[in-house]
Design a protein around this motif. Sequence first.
Motif, PDB file in Angstrom:
ATOM      1  N   LYS A  90       7.612  -6.228   5.300  1.00 55.58           N
ATOM      2  CA  LYS A  90       8.738  -5.344   4.960  1.00 55.58           C
ATOM      3  C   LYS A  90       8.458  -4.469   3.742  1.00 55.58           C
ATOM      4  O   LYS A  90       9.123  -3.459   3.538  1.00 55.58           O
ATOM      5  CB  LYS A  90      10.007  -6.165   4.757  1.00 55.58           C
ATOM      6  N   ASP A  91       7.449  -4.794   2.953  1.00 50.17           N
ATOM      7  CA  ASP A  91       7.104  -4.016   1.762  1.00 50.17           C
ATOM      8  C   ASP A  91       6.029  -2.968   2.014  1.00 50.17           C
ATOM      9  O   ASP A  91       5.630  -2.266   1.094  1.00 50.17           O
ATOM     10  CB  ASP A  91       6.654  -4.954   0.634  1.00 50.17           C
ATOM     11  N   GLY A  92       5.512  -2.863   3.241  1.00 52.04           N
ATOM     12  CA  GLY A  92       4.484  -1.880   3.550  1.00 52.04           C
ATOM     13  C   GLY A  92       3.254  -2.515   4.150  1.00 52.04           C
ATOM     14  O   GLY A  92       3.311  -3.593   4.729  1.00 52.04           O
ATOM     15  N   ALA A  93       2.130  -1.825   3.990  1.00 47.41           N
ATOM     16  CA  ALA A  93       0.871  -2.298   4.559  1.00 47.41           C
ATOM     17  C   ALA A  93      -0.173  -2.438   3.466  1.00 47.41           C
ATOM     18  O   ALA A  93      -0.146  -1.716   2.474  1.00 47.41           O
ATOM     19  CB  ALA A  93       0.387  -1.311   5.610  1.00 47.41           C
ATOM     20  N   LEU A  94      -1.065  -3.398   3.667  1.00 46.33           N
ATOM     21  CA  LEU A  94      -2.185  -3.537   2.740  1.00 46.33           C
ATOM     22  C   LEU A  94      -3.411  -3.973   3.507  1.00 46.33           C
ATOM     23  O   LEU A  94      -3.331  -4.540   4.587  1.00 46.33           O
ATOM     24  CB  LEU A  94      -1.869  -4.482   1.588  1.00 46.33           C
ATOM     25  N   ALA A  95      -4.555  -3.648   2.940  1.00 50.07           N
ATOM     26  CA  ALA A  95      -5.834  -4.041   3.518  1.00 50.07           C
ATOM     27  C   ALA A  95      -6.674  -4.659   2.415  1.00 50.07           C
ATOM     28  O   ALA A  95      -6.604  -4.243   1.259  1.00 50.07           O
ATOM     29  CB  ALA A  95      -6.544  -2.832   4.110  1.00 50.07           C
ATOM     30  N   VAL A  96      -7.447  -5.656   2.786  1.00 52.18           N
ATOM     31  CA  VAL A  96      -8.348  -6.315   1.855  1.00 52.18           C
ATOM     32  C   VAL A  96      -9.737  -6.252   2.488  1.00 52.18           C
ATOM     33  O   VAL A  96      -9.923  -6.675   3.633  1.00 52.18           O
ATOM     34  CB  VAL A  96      -7.943  -7.788   1.616  1.00 52.18           C
ATOM     35  N   ASN A 146     -11.368  -6.113  -2.511  1.00 52.35           N
ATOM     36  CA  ASN A 146     -10.609  -4.936  -2.941  1.00 52.35           C
ATOM     37  C   ASN A 146      -9.358  -4.798  -2.079  1.00 52.35           C
ATOM     38  O   ASN A 146      -9.415  -4.956  -0.857  1.00 52.35           O
ATOM     39  CB  ASN A 146     -11.458  -3.666  -2.817  1.00 52.35           C
ATOM     40  N   VAL A 147      -8.229  -4.494  -2.714  1.00 49.63           N
ATOM     41  CA  VAL A 147      -6.951  -4.375  -2.016  1.00 49.63           C
ATOM     42  C   VAL A 147      -6.514  -2.915  -2.013  1.00 49.63           C
ATOM     43  O   VAL A 147      -6.562  -2.240  -3.036  1.00 49.63           O
ATOM     44  CB  VAL A 147      -5.866  -5.245  -2.693  1.00 49.63           C
ATOM     45  N   TYR A 148      -6.097  -2.434  -0.838  1.00 46.24           N
ATOM     46  CA  TYR A 148      -5.610  -1.069  -0.657  1.00 46.24           C
ATOM     47  C   TYR A 148      -4.200  -1.161  -0.091  1.00 46.24           C
ATOM     48  O   TYR A 148      -3.944  -1.961   0.804  1.00 46.24           O
ATOM     49  CB  TYR A 148      -6.518  -0.311   0.304  1.00 46.24           C
ATOM     50  N   GLN A 149      -3.280  -0.332  -0.597  1.00 47.73           N
ATOM     51  CA  GLN A 149      -1.891  -0.409  -0.159  1.00 47.73           C
ATOM     52  C   GLN A 149      -1.354   0.960   0.232  1.00 47.73           C
ATOM     53  O   GLN A 149      -1.804   1.984  -0.286  1.00 47.73           O
ATOM     54  CB  GLN A 149      -1.016  -0.976  -1.275  1.00 47.73           C
ATOM     55  N   ALA A 150      -0.382   0.960   1.128  1.00 46.96           N
ATOM     56  CA  ALA A 150       0.310   2.173   1.550  1.00 46.96           C
ATOM     57  C   ALA A 150       1.671   1.772   2.097  1.00 46.96           C
ATOM     58  O   ALA A 150       1.938   0.592   2.342  1.00 46.96           O
ATOM     59  CB  ALA A 150      -0.497   2.922   2.599  1.00 46.96           C
ATOM     60  N   GLU A 151       2.517   2.769   2.313  1.00 44.90           N
ATOM     61  CA  GLU A 151       3.861   2.487   2.841  1.00 44.90           C
ATOM     62  C   GLU A 151       3.834   2.077   4.300  1.00 44.90           C
ATOM     63  O   GLU A 151       4.708   1.354   4.755  1.00 44.90           O
ATOM     64  CB  GLU A 151       4.764   3.706   2.647  1.00 44.90           C
ATOM     65  N   SER A 152       2.837   2.562   5.050  1.00 46.20           N
ATOM     66  CA  SER A 152       2.752   2.207   6.465  1.00 46.20           C
ATOM     67  C   SER A 152       1.301   1.918   6.838  1.00 46.20           C
ATOM     68  O   SER A 152       0.364   2.365   6.166  1.00 46.20           O
ATOM     69  CB  SER A 152       3.287   3.342   7.344  1.00 46.20           C
ATOM     70  N   ALA A 153       1.142   1.195   7.928  1.00 43.55           N
ATOM     71  CA  ALA A 153      -0.208   0.882   8.414  1.00 43.55           C
ATOM     72  C   ALA A 153      -0.925   2.151   8.856  1.00 43.55           C
ATOM     73  O   ALA A 153      -2.131   2.279   8.666  1.00 43.55           O
ATOM     74  CB  ALA A 153      -0.112  -0.112   9.570  1.00 43.55           C
ATOM     75  N   GLU A 154      -0.189   3.086   9.437  1.00 45.45           N
ATOM     76  CA  GLU A 154      -0.790   4.342   9.873  1.00 45.45           C
ATOM     77  C   GLU A 154      -1.324   5.133   8.672  1.00 45.45           C
ATOM     78  O   GLU A 154      -2.438   5.657   8.704  1.00 45.45           O
ATOM     79  CB  GLU A 154       0.246   5.165  10.642  1.00 45.45           C
ATOM     80  N   GLU A 155      -0.550   5.193   7.601  1.00 45.73           N
ATOM     81  CA  GLU A 155      -0.985   5.886   6.383  1.00 45.73           C
ATOM     82  C   GLU A 155      -2.202   5.195   5.780  1.00 45.73           C
ATOM     83  O   GLU A 155      -3.149   5.841   5.329  1.00 45.73           O
ATOM     84  CB  GLU A 155       0.155   5.926   5.373  1.00 45.73           C
TER      85      GLU A 155
END
Length: 193
Positions: free
Chosen positions: A83-89, A94-103
Motif C-alpha cells: 500500500k506504500d508503493g513499490a520497491l526493488a532490492v 541496494n534499495v530502489y523505491q517508487a510510487e508504482s511498480a510500473e514507475e
Amino acid sequence: MKHTVSISAILLLSACAQLPQEHSNLWQVSEYIDSFSAEGRLAVKAEGRGSYANFDWTYQPPVETININTPLGSTLGQMCQDKDGALAVDAKGNVYQAESAEELSRQLIGFNMPIQYLHIWADGKRVARAPYRILPDGMLEQYGWIISRTVNSEEKARILQLDNGKLNIRLVFSEIGMPSETETQEQCAARIQ
C-alpha cells in the motif's frame, strides 16, 4: 445489387458482433484475487535481445513479492509492492523505491512493465474500471499490452505472455498454489528491515 451489399454488411456486422461472445467467459473483471504463490521461468525479450531467469512469486494482499533468481537459485533481485508503493532490492542490497511498480520498472530498466497487473492477468481476469478489448482469438488487450494465458489441468496459469510490440514477457509456471505463510504481512519485508 443494393440488397446484396446490405445483406453482406449485416452478415459481416453480425459475425463481428458474435466473435467476442465465444470468449465471453474469458477475462472477467477482477473483483478479488486469492492469495497465491508460484514458481517458474521468466523470459523477457526487448529490441531483439532476450534475458531468462527463474522466479518465485507470492501474492498476499496487500503485499506482492517477486524474486528473480539465477538457475542455481541465487537471488538477482526482488520487487515488492504494498500500500506504500513499490520497491526493488538488487543482489548487492541496494534499495530502489517508487510510487508504482510500473514507475519503478521504468526507472530501473527503461521499460514500463505492468508488474502491478500481473497477478490479475495470471488469474485470467482483466483490470476493473480500465479500458480493454477481447480480441477474436481470445487474447486480452489492456494498457497497451496483448495478454494471452494458457492453463494447466487444474485451470491454473501455465503460461502468461504479454507483448506491447517493444517488449515481450513470458512467464512459464512450474508450480502455483497457496502461500506457505499463514500470517498476512501489511508491508514488504524489505521495507520493514
